[in-house]
Each structure stands twice: as C-alpha cells, then as structure tokens.
Design a protein around this motif. Sequence first.
Motif, PDB file in Angstrom:
ATOM      1  N   LEU A 231       0.831  -1.195   0.000  1.00 28.00           N
ATOM      2  CA  LEU A 231       0.000   0.000   0.000  1.00 28.00           C
ATOM      3  C   LEU A 231       0.869   1.250   0.000  1.00 28.00           C
ATOM      4  N   ASP A 233       0.842   5.766  -0.712  1.00 28.61           N
ATOM      5  CA  ASP A 233       0.106   7.014  -0.916  1.00 28.61           C
ATOM      6  C   ASP A 233       1.073   8.021  -1.523  1.00 28.61           C
ATOM      7  N   ASN A 297       2.907  -1.951   4.419  1.00 27.00           N
ATOM      8  CA  ASN A 297       2.515  -0.544   4.388  1.00 27.00           C
ATOM      9  C   ASN A 297       3.711   0.277   3.918  1.00 27.00           C
ATOM     10  N   SER A 299       3.225   3.264   2.704  1.00 31.09           N
ATOM     11  CA  SER A 299       2.721   4.640   2.675  1.00 31.09           C
ATOM     12  C   SER A 299       3.265   5.414   3.870  1.00 31.09           C
ATOM     13  N   SER A 301       1.121   6.908   5.802  1.00 33.15           N
ATOM     14  CA  SER A 301      -0.099   7.041   6.594  1.00 33.15           C
ATOM     15  C   SER A 301      -0.163   5.898   7.590  1.00 33.15           C
ATOM     16  N   LEU A 303      -2.044   2.917   8.275  1.00 33.23           N
ATOM     17  CA  LEU A 303      -2.862   2.104   7.370  1.00 33.23           C
ATOM     18  C   LEU A 303      -3.809   1.239   8.191  1.00 33.23           C
ATOM     19  N   THR A 339      -4.336  -2.014  12.339  1.00 30.81           N
ATOM     20  CA  THR A 339      -3.514  -0.984  11.693  1.00 30.81           C
ATOM     21  C   THR A 339      -2.080  -1.459  11.545  1.00 30.81           C
ATOM     22  N   THR A 342       3.898   2.554   9.021  1.00 30.17           N
ATOM     23  CA  THR A 342       4.752   2.552   7.845  1.00 30.17           C
ATOM     24  C   THR A 342       5.837   1.493   7.991  1.00 30.17           C
ATOM     25  N   PHE A 369      -8.964  -0.768   2.775  1.00 28.44           N
ATOM     26  CA  PHE A 369      -7.757  -0.079   3.223  1.00 28.44           C
ATOM     27  C   PHE A 369      -8.116   1.384   3.454  1.00 28.44           C
ATOM     28  N   PHE A 371      -6.370   5.040   4.609  1.00 31.25           N
ATOM     29  CA  PHE A 371      -5.118   5.758   4.826  1.00 31.25           C
ATOM     30  C   PHE A 371      -5.398   6.952   5.726  1.00 31.25           C
TER      31      PHE A 371
END
Lengths: 397, 426
Positions: A231, A233, A297, A299, A301, A303, A339, A342, A369, A371
Amino acid sequence: MTTTTKTAGATAAIGGTLAAGGVAAQTMPPLGPNSTAVPGPGDYNGGSVDFTRTGVKGKETFGNFGCDTFDGNPNTPDWTTANAYFVRTVQNVDITMPDGKKIRCWGFGDPLKAPGRELLPSPVIRVQEGDLVHVKLQSSKGTHTIHHHGIEPTTMNDGVGHVSFEVKDDYVYQFQARHAGTFFYHCHKNTVTHFEMGLYGLLIVDPKPENGRVLAYAGGPFYDVEKFWVLDDMDPRWHQITNLDHDVGLCGDDAGLNIFEPKYFLISGTPTRPNVLADKQKIVAKPGQKILIRLLNASYSVLQVMFEGLEVQVISVDGHALNKPWNKWLTIAPGTPFTLPTAQRYDILIDTASPANQAKTGYAHKVHFEFQHWVTRKVHNAGDKMYEGRAFTTITI
Amino acid sequence: MKRRDFLKYGAAGLATAGVGLSPFEAFAQALTGTAEIKLGITDVETRLVDGDKVNMLAFKLYGGAGPLATGRVPGPVLRVREGSTVKITLTNDREEAHGFEITGVPGTKTQIAPGGTSTITFTAPVAGTYIYHDSLGDTPLYRILGLHGVLVVEPLNGVTLLGSRTPYSLDKLAPGSRTAVSALFDALGTTDRFQGGADGKWVPAPLTAEASIREKIWICSAIDPKFNALIERGKPIVLNPALTTNVVDNFVPSYFTINNRSGYDLHADYDGMLPAIAKNYIGEPTLFRIVNVGLAHHANHFHGNHLMELARVDLNPTSSTYGQMIVPENIFEVDTTAMWPMQRRDLLLPFEIPPDIPYQIPVSSPTGGQFQRMVNKQAQEPFPLRYVMHCHTEMSQTAAGGNYPQGMVCHWEVLGGLGGRAKVAG
Ligand SMILES: [Cu+2]
Ligand SMILES: [Cu+2]
C-alpha cells in the motif's frame, strides 16, 4: 536516468509472481534469478576498502550527517561468492492516476531479467533461506542506496549514508538470508523523498523446499495462492519537487517535507479510487485452498485494514515467523480493523477450509484499506469522490 | 538552514560513557518502600538541531545535578518499586497554573497554582513504563511544550522460575503472558541465537539511575515552533485560542526528537542529557522503554536486529482494555513498531549477531562465518557496527522542512562479539 513508461499489462511472466502481484498457484515459487544472464561475480577478492571515506571510519560531522554525506563506489568488504545475484538500476516511471494526471515516480529496474516489467513496486527480489545474496546497485543521476529492510547485514551493506556511504556509480550489497519471510528493499538516500518516489520493492525469502513444496517458512503452512499487497500514498507536490531536485531539502532548504498531503492511493502499484474495486488486485481462490497475503505498508499514513467476512491469521510479522516459544499466530475475526505503521509487514494466511471460513464460498469478500493522516489520524480528503484515502479490493472463494 | 556551529559542544561536552548514572540521591529512598521526589516546573531554552532556539517548559529535580537541577526536557526519569508509596512534591516557578498527571495511575492528577506547591501521594502501580506530564485543561499543549517525563516502575516479583530477571511482576501477569515473558527471558544467554550464559541475561537499571548499559529510555516528541513562540520567559503563555483550542488540528511539527534531540545532536550522548545510544557487545540484551509524548504517529524502525515487543498501552478506544498496559502473551519480533501519541512500549533489543551477516562462507562449502572473522580480526569491516533507528514515517526525518536526516534518527552499536566487555576490561 533512463525513462520507461509504465504500461498496463506489461507484466512479464518471468518468475511467476511479480511486483504487480499476479495470483499464481504454485508448488515451487520462483527463486530469485540464482543464475541470470550474468553469472555470479565469481571467486575473486573484492579488493581493499578505504573505510575513512565512509561513515565507518570517517569522522561524523554536522556537515556530512545529511548534506555532504559520504559517497563513492567502494569494493564490498569481505567479499565472498554469492549464489543469488541481482542488479538494480534507477529509472523513471510515469503512473497515470485516476484523475488522468501523470505522476513521475522512480523505480528500481532489473536490466538482466525484467525489461519492461513494472517498476512500481520495483521487481521482487526473491531468494531462498541460506542464499548468499549480491545485489548490485547501479546508481544514475546522483547517488542512491539500497537498504534491505528487515535484513540485518553489516553496516557497509545496510545502505544508510551517514553511517556508511551513498552509492555514486555502483556497489554490490552482500548478505546471507537467514529468516524466511517478507522483507522489502528501498533507497535510503534522502529517504523521505526517495522512498516516496517509489524506490522500493518486496524482498521475499523462501524456506528451502520440503518434499518439493515451498512453505511460508520452515515448518510453517503451505499455501496455494500468493498475493502481494503493498500500500502506498502519493503527494504530487513531493513528486514534482523531488523530480526537479534529487537532493531536495538536503542542504538547508525548507522544502515543506514535514507536510505530507497525499492525493493518490495505490495497491501494489495500481492507483485506486474510493468505492471502486481495485480489480487488478483482487484474489480468486478455490474452496479448500490456502491464501498467503504479503502485506506491506509502504505509505506515510497509518494504514487501517479490514477483512470483511473472512477470518484471517497473521503468521509472520516483519519477516519473523510467529513460531517462537514466546509467540504464536494471531487470529483476526472477520470485520475487525487493524492498523499497520509505515514499513511493517504482516504475512496473512486465509484458510478457506477453516471452520470459520468454509461456509463463505461463493462470495466476493471486501478488503478495505484506509489511509489515515499521520498527525490527526483522519482519513485523507474525507468525502472526496476522487481523492479520499480509501481503497478496496476483494477475495473471492 | 544555518550551518550552526557544531563545534560548540567541543570535546568537553562529549559524555564520558553515556551511561547516564546521575547523582539521584533523592531516589535512594525508593529502595526502602517510600520514595519522595521533588519536582519543579520552570522555563528553559532549547537549541534545535539547526541552531534555532525555542522556549520550552521543563520539569526540574530538586536534589538533581546539572541540567536536571535547572530544568531539562524531558524531565528526570523517575524509578520506583512496585507497591511502594510515592510522594511527589511539585513546585511551580511559573506565573500560571500547571497540572500534573501520571497517565494510567489513579490519584496522581493535581494542579499547582502559580508560584505554589502541590503534593501527591500514591502507591506505585504494576511494573512498567509510565508517562508523567502536565495535562492541565486536558490539552496536550503543555506536554508538547516540554512538560513530560517517564516514570519506571520496577517489579516486585520480576524473576522467572529459572532465575531470569524481567521488567514485569510475573505473578501479576495472565498465565499466557507469564509463559511468554518467561520463555523469552529464559532463552537469553542459553540458546544458539542468544548466547552468553549468565552474562547474557537482561539486567535492570539501578533504581538510582536514569538509564544503564542495558536499559535506555527514549521519549519521542515533535516541535512546532509556532506553539513555542507563545512562551515568554517569566510570563504566562500568550493567549491564542485560535491556535490552542484544537492543538492537534493546528499542529504542524517541523522538528522531531528523541529525548529532545534530533539528527546530528543524537549521534552521541552528552553529559546532563538523557542518553539514547546503546553501545554493547553481542549477548548484552538491552531494554528500550520508548514513549511518544508528541502528536504524530511514528513508526520506529530499527536496523541490525529485530526487537521483541514486550509491553504496550491499548490505545483503541473501543477495546475493553483501553488505556491499560498490555504485556502480551504473543510477543512479536519486529523491525518496526507503531508509536502513536501517548503510546508506551517496552522493546527488547537482543544484541544477537545481526542475522544476515554471511554466516556460512564460502556458501558452497562453509567453514565459518563473517562475524567470527570480524571478532578474530580476520575481516576487512571493523567494529563497531552501527545501525540506525529512525521513524519510517519519513516526514519525521526532516528538520525545518528538509535537512534529511536531522530528525528522529538515532543509532545503536555492536562493539564486538560475545564476552567482549570482559575482555576489554581485562
Ligand atoms: Cu526501511
Ligand atoms: Cu531504514
């Protein structure tokens, strides 16, 4: 840098399960190109290394801590012959987002085996437990590094500039894979931007096959279907400023890199939209099969993940199997959100034949999912039909 | 960013050993069942990694030495024994009211009038890591401005059946947690992976020390200078309801700290500061008590070794154990751990040989491993092996909007192989 443009469906069949995460029934996963077009580097000594030109023996100062970091192309200290060999280059990738905008990303390329292969995430490095691995990074347009995240080699092979060096031309990273599990690799130069640009891929360590079958780890479960969900972002502002200046912010500029407002959300390189099925990332399995999802993860965020309808089990975290005397598999009941911070990986096993799941055949179970902003934990761009930080795909049994 | 004068520290500023043994005479009493601690609240100035200075608020310790006596962010690490009676007297040097609370410990919440004094007395709770802070008005404002510190509660019954010391009172744990904690701490020093015999066991820090060789405290936070600008020394905080009514929504952090330092300022430990860096030999397992008093969600990632996640706080408001400290029966080995605001975690860094250093060479017909060759001085790459720890939500790796990696990054060091400390000591 050379430029390759990402085209849908360009995933080659090399290695079976690739960065794009094709679902492949398998008894024998593709090992890394243990023998590629280029043979292993051979039985020669790596040569001498001047550690004073690296963070290993060089004096650490405020100046070289980030701005003027050690760089070079040293020999690999304590070079030894490898039996798994990879090359990674740095390339441009343009991703077309759901709003039609093209976003410039960077990916690691594999010139030996994967021309045209998708670069976001970058091609998987897949090895076997016990493999002596060489990963040769060929930098271009400035320095980069590779940190094999979760792999724990010596400092010189760990890819962190201020304690070792950044790679100017090329360097061969050396390690021996100890734990079977899910890892990843990424650039650790100006990481805040280079990781965001897409310089990352999965690194999977398989156990040695048992009776011709490859399990998730030695003594662990067998799986019929494997899927990678990575994932990510993206904040387009970051991509713009980093593409213009590879060293953005490094030496004193306020580039606003403490402010991250992503507009795009991707599952394994597939741009998503809220409330629209990420079709390319769905899983289809037959009743009775076991599914292994390698979840990362990547990203910036928090997650949040939620499996509707299916009971799932976490069998491994950050590449370390939950089979020690002090831990065990974690069962997550259907519909229970959890959750990931990162960089964390969960290996998730879904046994479609388990008592909780066996009656769930014939459905497409949604996997959500979300974010969430790293300060407020609010979902990004809440309510926006294009940019809301939500994505979903499905598991059909 | 100004190329700030980093020679300011000079040789004299470098800590000798970084062990953090502080003259905590005030705490000697903690051993005997009653602890009396006297804290003050005061103004301090902090120099950020780029040389900019901001005003902060700090706890100070009466009876402490150096910066602890004059006020330091974070406040002094307080250590008490589980079940002991703890009396904390708070003096407020400032011109406005302040609060005090130890999250999760009943009977610790109080207010201190400007120039006034307040005393709380409570029974030390179950062993673990706690955050004390100023929560006046239920705002995180004073906490992020510097009024925070860690209380460590040492166990009464922390020893396993096999004699291994642990940070938890085993008789107070659920059976599954007791089994898991015992299995892990008993494994230390006794397996192929965790070698060292009796020396390979974990050793708690003395009650009189802030930290020790095998125990470090990391207090993560973040600074948004526009909030610090509200502080005028010797005066109450400037009223700015537009900013302070909803601190979280207005908080745009631009400096990210461990023990109020970041980036280059964390590359070594200095006298008077709370030490951060573990420099140990293989077989010297080290406990990290990590808390996040800031407002960002961090993802602390260690290079070099996976860590065992020993305890955490349940921060899920819908959970039946919300707010409680959880010592799990399922101890994950992780390279990344979620540090949400007000999270408190204990993690064990085993100081095992970094597992992916080639251990069977040559790979075709192995005769040995590279780490042993390093110990034997037959290898090129020297000790110490240095491994970074950084937050992977990489915005936290910046300072003043750029300057990677002058943010929340620190490191730990492998000085040498098993038994190395004894060999050096002769
Ligand atoms: Cu990483
Ligand atoms: Cu890293």
